[in-house]
Scaffold this motif. Sequence first.
Motif, PDB file in Angstrom:
ATOM      1  N   LEU C 276       0.831  -1.206   0.000  1.00  0.00           N
ATOM      2  CA  LEU C 276       0.000   0.000   0.000  1.00  0.00           C
ATOM      3  C   LEU C 276       0.872   1.265   0.000  1.00  0.00           C
ATOM      4  O   LEU C 276       0.571   2.237  -0.695  1.00  0.00           O
ATOM      5  CB  LEU C 276      -0.931   0.010   1.220  1.00  0.00           C
ATOM      6  N   HIS C 277       1.956   1.223   0.777  1.00  0.00           N
ATOM      7  CA  HIS C 277       2.852   2.378   0.812  1.00  0.00           C
ATOM      8  C   HIS C 277       3.554   2.570  -0.530  1.00  0.00           C
ATOM      9  O   HIS C 277       3.625   3.683  -1.049  1.00  0.00           O
ATOM     10  CB  HIS C 277       3.875   2.198   1.938  1.00  0.00           C
ATOM     11  N   LEU C 278       4.066   1.478  -1.088  1.00  0.00           N
ATOM     12  CA  LEU C 278       4.799   1.573  -2.365  1.00  0.00           C
ATOM     13  C   LEU C 278       3.895   2.066  -3.487  1.00  0.00           C
ATOM     14  O   LEU C 278       4.343   2.740  -4.408  1.00  0.00           O
ATOM     15  CB  LEU C 278       5.399   0.210  -2.744  1.00  0.00           C
ATOM     16  N   GLU C 279       2.639   1.721  -3.412  1.00  0.00           N
ATOM     17  CA  GLU C 279       1.675   2.164  -4.431  1.00  0.00           C
ATOM     18  C   GLU C 279       1.153   3.571  -4.157  1.00  0.00           C
ATOM     19  O   GLU C 279       0.252   4.038  -4.846  1.00  0.00           O
ATOM     20  CB  GLU C 279       0.491   1.184  -4.460  1.00  0.00           C
ATOM     21  N   ARG C 280       1.695   4.199  -3.141  1.00  0.00           N
ATOM     22  CA  ARG C 280       1.252   5.554  -2.736  1.00  0.00           C
ATOM     23  C   ARG C 280      -0.264   5.590  -2.497  1.00  0.00           C
ATOM     24  O   ARG C 280      -0.986   6.420  -3.041  1.00  0.00           O
ATOM     25  CB  ARG C 280       1.600   6.586  -3.813  1.00  0.00           C
ATOM     26  N   ARG C 281      -0.730   4.649  -1.704  1.00  0.00           N
ATOM     27  CA  ARG C 281      -2.153   4.573  -1.402  1.00  0.00           C
ATOM     28  C   ARG C 281      -2.460   4.974   0.049  1.00  0.00           C
ATOM     29  O   ARG C 281      -3.588   4.841   0.497  1.00  0.00           O
ATOM     30  CB  ARG C 281      -2.665   3.139  -1.649  1.00  0.00           C
ATOM     31  N   MET C 283      -2.274   7.797   3.304  1.00  0.00           N
ATOM     32  CA  MET C 283      -2.065   9.147   3.805  1.00  0.00           C
ATOM     33  C   MET C 283      -2.266   9.105   5.322  1.00  0.00           C
ATOM     34  O   MET C 283      -3.019   8.282   5.829  1.00  0.00           O
ATOM     35  CB  MET C 283      -3.069  10.118   3.190  1.00  0.00           C
ATOM     36  N   VAL C 284      -1.591  10.000   6.027  1.00  0.00           N
ATOM     37  CA  VAL C 284      -1.703  10.038   7.485  1.00  0.00           C
ATOM     38  C   VAL C 284      -2.353  11.349   7.892  1.00  0.00           C
ATOM     39  O   VAL C 284      -2.004  12.411   7.382  1.00  0.00           O
ATOM     40  CB  VAL C 284      -0.313   9.907   8.144  1.00  0.00           C
ATOM     41  N   PHE C 285      -3.326  11.245   8.806  1.00  0.00           N
ATOM     42  CA  PHE C 285      -3.975  12.448   9.323  1.00  0.00           C
ATOM     43  C   PHE C 285      -4.399  12.207  10.764  1.00  0.00           C
ATOM     44  O   PHE C 285      -5.135  11.257  11.047  1.00  0.00           O
ATOM     45  CB  PHE C 285      -5.201  12.793   8.462  1.00  0.00           C
ATOM     46  N   GLU C 286      -3.903  13.009  11.648  1.00  0.00           N
ATOM     47  CA  GLU C 286      -4.248  12.908  13.078  1.00  0.00           C
ATOM     48  C   GLU C 286      -4.089  11.498  13.616  1.00  0.00           C
ATOM     49  O   GLU C 286      -4.975  10.949  14.259  1.00  0.00           O
ATOM     50  CB  GLU C 286      -5.676  13.399  13.316  1.00  0.00           C
ATOM     51  N   ASN C 287      -2.975  10.913  13.337  1.00  0.00           N
ATOM     52  CA  ASN C 287      -2.596   9.580  13.821  1.00  0.00           C
ATOM     53  C   ASN C 287      -3.470   8.438  13.279  1.00  0.00           C
ATOM     54  O   ASN C 287      -3.459   7.337  13.819  1.00  0.00           O
ATOM     55  CB  ASN C 287      -2.577   9.525  15.356  1.00  0.00           C
ATOM     56  N   ARG C 288      -4.242   8.743  12.238  1.00  0.00           N
ATOM     57  CA  ARG C 288      -4.955   7.670  11.549  1.00  0.00           C
ATOM     58  C   ARG C 288      -4.526   7.677  10.091  1.00  0.00           C
ATOM     59  O   ARG C 288      -4.023   8.678   9.581  1.00  0.00           O
ATOM     60  CB  ARG C 288      -6.473   7.903  11.648  1.00  0.00           C
ATOM     61  N   THR C 289      -4.760   6.537   9.412  1.00  0.00           N
ATOM     62  CA  THR C 289      -4.414   6.512   7.990  1.00  0.00           C
ATOM     63  C   THR C 289      -5.674   6.536   7.134  1.00  0.00           C
ATOM     64  O   THR C 289      -6.721   6.001   7.521  1.00  0.00           O
ATOM     65  CB  THR C 289      -3.627   5.234   7.612  1.00  0.00           C
ATOM     66  N   ILE C 290      -5.563   7.175   6.017  1.00  0.00           N
ATOM     67  CA  ILE C 290      -6.521   7.003   4.937  1.00  0.00           C
ATOM     68  C   ILE C 290      -5.831   6.065   3.944  1.00  0.00           C
ATOM     69  O   ILE C 290      -4.709   6.326   3.502  1.00  0.00           O
ATOM     70  CB  ILE C 290      -6.861   8.348   4.256  1.00  0.00           C
ATOM     71  N   VAL C 291      -6.489   4.961   3.631  1.00  0.00           N
ATOM     72  CA  VAL C 291      -5.889   3.959   2.744  1.00  0.00           C
ATOM     73  C   VAL C 291      -6.787   3.803   1.524  1.00  0.00           C
ATOM     74  O   VAL C 291      -7.890   3.274   1.613  1.00  0.00           O
ATOM     75  CB  VAL C 291      -5.720   2.605   3.467  1.00  0.00           C
ATOM     76  N   PHE C 292      -6.313   4.301   0.395  1.00  0.00           N
ATOM     77  CA  PHE C 292      -7.085   4.233  -0.844  1.00  0.00           C
ATOM     78  C   PHE C 292      -6.796   2.917  -1.541  1.00  0.00           C
ATOM     79  O   PHE C 292      -5.817   2.778  -2.256  1.00  0.00           O
ATOM     80  CB  PHE C 292      -6.737   5.421  -1.746  1.00  0.00           C
ATOM     81  N   GLN C 293      -7.643   1.925  -1.293  1.00  0.00           N
ATOM     82  CA  GLN C 293      -7.403   0.568  -1.818  1.00  0.00           C
ATOM     83  C   GLN C 293      -7.775   0.505  -3.294  1.00  0.00           C
ATOM     84  O   GLN C 293      -8.828   0.867  -3.681  1.00  0.00           O
ATOM     85  CB  GLN C 293      -8.256  -0.436  -1.050  1.00  0.00           C
TER      86      GLN C 293
END
Lengths: 293, 293, 293, 293
Positions: C276-281, C283-293
């Motif tokens: 997910l990180h390598l695919e740039r999916r 983002m971090v916001f207020e200690n949570r992640t948004i994960v665009f699958q």
Amino acid sequence: MELRNSTSSRNSAIILIHCPDKKGLVAAVTRFLAHNNGNILEIDQHVDKLSQVFFMRVEWDLDGFLIPDDQIESEFSKHIGTPFDMHWQLYFSREKPKMAVFVSGYGHCLYDILARYDSGEWYVDIPLIISNHPHMKQVADRYGIDYHQFDVNQENKPEVEAKQKELLHSYEIDVMVLARYMQILSDNFVADYPGRIINIHHSFLPAFPGARPYHSAFQRGVKVIGATSHYVTADLDEGPIIEQDVIHVNHRHSVEDLARKGRDLEKIVLARAIWLHLERRTMVFENRTIVFQ
Amino acid sequence: MELRNSTSSRNSAIILIHCPDKKGLVAAVTRFLAHNNGNILEIDQHVDKLSQVFFMRVEWDLDGFLIPDDQIESEFSKHIGTPFDMHWQLYFSREKPKMAVFVSGYGHCLYDILARYDSGEWYVDIPLIISNHPHMKQVADRYGIDYHQFDVNQENKPEVEAKQKELLHSYEIDVMVLARYMQILSDNFVADYPGRIINIHHSFLPAFPGARPYHSAFQRGVKVIGATSHYVTADLDEGPIIEQDVIHVNHRHSVEDLARKGRDLEKIVLARAIWLHLERRTMVFENRTIVFQ
Amino acid sequence: MELRNSTSSRNSAIILIHCPDKKGLVAAVTRFLAHNNGNILEIDQHVDKLSQVFFMRVEWDLDGFLIPDDQIESEFSKHIGTPFDMHWQLYFSREKPKMAVFVSGYGHCLYDILARYDSGEWYVDIPLIISNHPHMKQVADRYGIDYHQFDVNQENKPEVEAKQKELLHSYEIDVMVLARYMQILSDNFVADYPGRIINIHHSFLPAFPGARPYHSAFQRGVKVIGATSHYVTADLDEGPIIEQDVIHVNHRHSVEDLARKGRDLEKIVLARAIWLHLERRTMVFENRTIVFQ
Amino acid sequence: MELRNSTSSRNSAIILIHCPDKKGLVAAVTRFLAHNNGNILEIDQHVDKLSQVFFMRVEWDLDGFLIPDDQIESEFSKHIGTPFDMHWQLYFSREKPKMAVFVSGYGHCLYDILARYDSGEWYVDIPLIISNHPHMKQVADRYGIDYHQFDVNQENKPEVEAKQKELLHSYEIDVMVLARYMQILSDNFVADYPGRIINIHHSFLPAFPGARPYHSAFQRGVKVIGATSHYVTADLDEGPIIEQDVIHVNHRHSVEDLARKGRDLEKIVLARAIWLHLERRTMVFENRTIVFQ
């Protein structure tokens, strides 16, 4: 359309055993049964390696068993239980447990329990519902179950609990289910019913104990949420766990979404725990459960 | 104790779109909304790469939207729908769908649906239950829902279905749920309600279609069992799948155990599918669903 | 036998955006792309309702795009990024990230990472492995990857970390993976690589943080165990969670059984997070992640 | 950093039994062990109710056991096996099985097997890899394992299989693993190794047998995909299932995405099945497995 496939449909006896581990335990118990023409229907055992404690659940057919029902207890005690220094408990599968349900404002677990009860899925009687709210009275009425409402607060809790104990006594209740009951029972109350009060907590314990676990889960940004059913002890949300399960969530889920998805988990996890208890498949040891599935 | 967190609690409009993929589609739709002061609440899109078809679900706030409700359809059609050759459908979240439930002898899905209905979890009306058995009348009565029983057989099926259609029409039913309804609907009947009949099948399709899937699962010795909710088409158990889930089983589970464990799966999977449909989150394309979660 | 089906196989650009939510954001970004003949390959967005922050990931085809690669940044900034007060980051899918792996005595995550690397499953370079043990040198040697061993203790940690930073700099490392690395990185070290250090913890956080989570899980008698992959922050085991998963366990499982079953979970959860990180999916916001699958 | 927690770390014996069910079986076996001072480490049993067949796996400590190792077989046979008409098999946990791996072009299962082998997770020897492709030779070379490549086609299959059998014989292979081996073994070959060839199929069987299951899963629009490990029989993809698992997918997943996500499932499911086999925890009866976990 027969829903039950539990021990209750059999004419059988069940013994739950725990004792210090030693050689020959399985042989002794199974030989006692074989010797008395008892056909084993299910047998399962477990040894806690650290504590060297032996656990067993054995169920056998009473048809053809040579010892009359009312003498099994004394015979087992004499030949097996006492010589091997066992803690043990005998059940007959025809005995139908009596269950009370405690509920507050959220009804999803109660609806689910009553649906299973009404359709005959479980071998149980539910003569009593206790609540600190009026909301679920209508649900109880539909199934003709007595509904007792108590306004509980810090001051009157001892008095209310005394009345609740009277009710539990008069209805001859064997097991209580806290179906999202949002009141904390006193230590005294809990101590009177060890291993007989089943709670559902809406998180995967030990994460997020206490109030508002879905809010905490949202704040922490977890990717799974869970539900945990456990026996109630004096330590809040720390009793021995019977059953847990989780579902995946993601950043799109609001607190309300977590609660919505979580409700389905809660009712299923609680129902599984109740079923295991009713089938006499659970034992408690050092704050953990042995669950003979 | 507010259970709904769905679109129904909002004053919003939803458009579901599919059309040939081309550049600028997202820009055109979102610009139309922005231009008319529409605040997007949710937007999701998908492109089927093989067929080059574009799908979108967009929901926006009607508060402050410059186009009056009764002109949205014509305005969207003129500026977006027609120029881009779209198939599309407009919904208002305040519109409460009307749902009929079909049931036979097993009640677990019906109980679960009515519990959600009664507790206000879903934004739906359920005025009608249809069955080929008398068993569930008592359940319907508890909730004050009309219960119509039809004795169906091969000979009278056309006649019975004609009467059922009349009922569906008179109750203005939008969506039907087959909650373990053990009768096969005729192709004619199904053809009249495309994408509006939701079934639950008690296996992970395409494995074990047809009758007695738990028996087949047992025979095959599978280590997971499943449930599948799908839209009904003329091909039995072959319609587009909305939702599926499984649980682990092992050699100890009898056919009856599989059925018992499976019931919990069935009711949860069916409930998820119904919720997705009621929230207008499903689209069908080439016998597959796009599900905008 | 082509394993990659990631963005890396495309000639595309990706922009990750977050900014205050307002009307017209999706329209503005998509119109900019459409206007410059950019074909959107994937687009996903999210609004954090509580904070009113908008997030977007959009990927578009560079073939036919009218703006030359080296001017995309300035053009996007001028027309979109600055006017809408965005934080944003542009990536080209042809850019291959450089990853360093930190490992201690347990190799299961390292083996799994190198297997994926060797088979071309991920679009990444792994030129560097860092360890506080000699054990995994042989594994690194098999794949021809430089292996640097540091004996770390409380006294020499600043000095060791300085050398490690030099190495990371000289290898031009973009992202670090702690593949069961049993050393705690200093706050200073962590602060230098925000959102660029991925850890795997062998429990479902926030339960059982810190050392020996399988022992704690056993003691607590949980019925599920888990693994959590998260970005490392100064607060140990409290960084934003990228991915979590669990498996069921029961009373029969010893601590060693939990560890054995857990290892499979750890390596899969970590691999999903890395992907997910390598695919740039992510983002971090207020200690949570948004994960665009 | 001891990875093994299997039977192999013990000085123990294991007997797997199946025979017609009758009263006194458990008593007889456990009494035989107790009588000879055998401490039971694990015992599990199962009765197939339909066929009235009894299954048992019992493992006991050889330390202090009164019967010498080389007489256990004859003693057990005389006192238990023959009188009760048992099929049974004795194993010593110190015996290290020899395993051959068959592989074609996809290496993910092979990498995973060799990682476990190299790190000592399994108690097994892997002296031989057989392939119909050259691709994985490099992987085998890294671990110093003999790699034999055969170009198989319809014409030369009998001849090739004869050579493979020679190899298997000369390496004294006990068990074969088809780690995504894309050749169908002849019925003759399979018949020579009953219950000794383990395959991984990339679907939840019985759905999607045969070639290209991910393509079929995509076409059918399923919401879960799976993997199945089973013993190979003459009926392709119809052998007794040892282990299965699934993951959720949705409409966004291309065939390539399904294959990518499925690979992780395949290697884990296969590894679990191999572990169960190596630990002598599997029995086959009427095309189903009994798995003593």
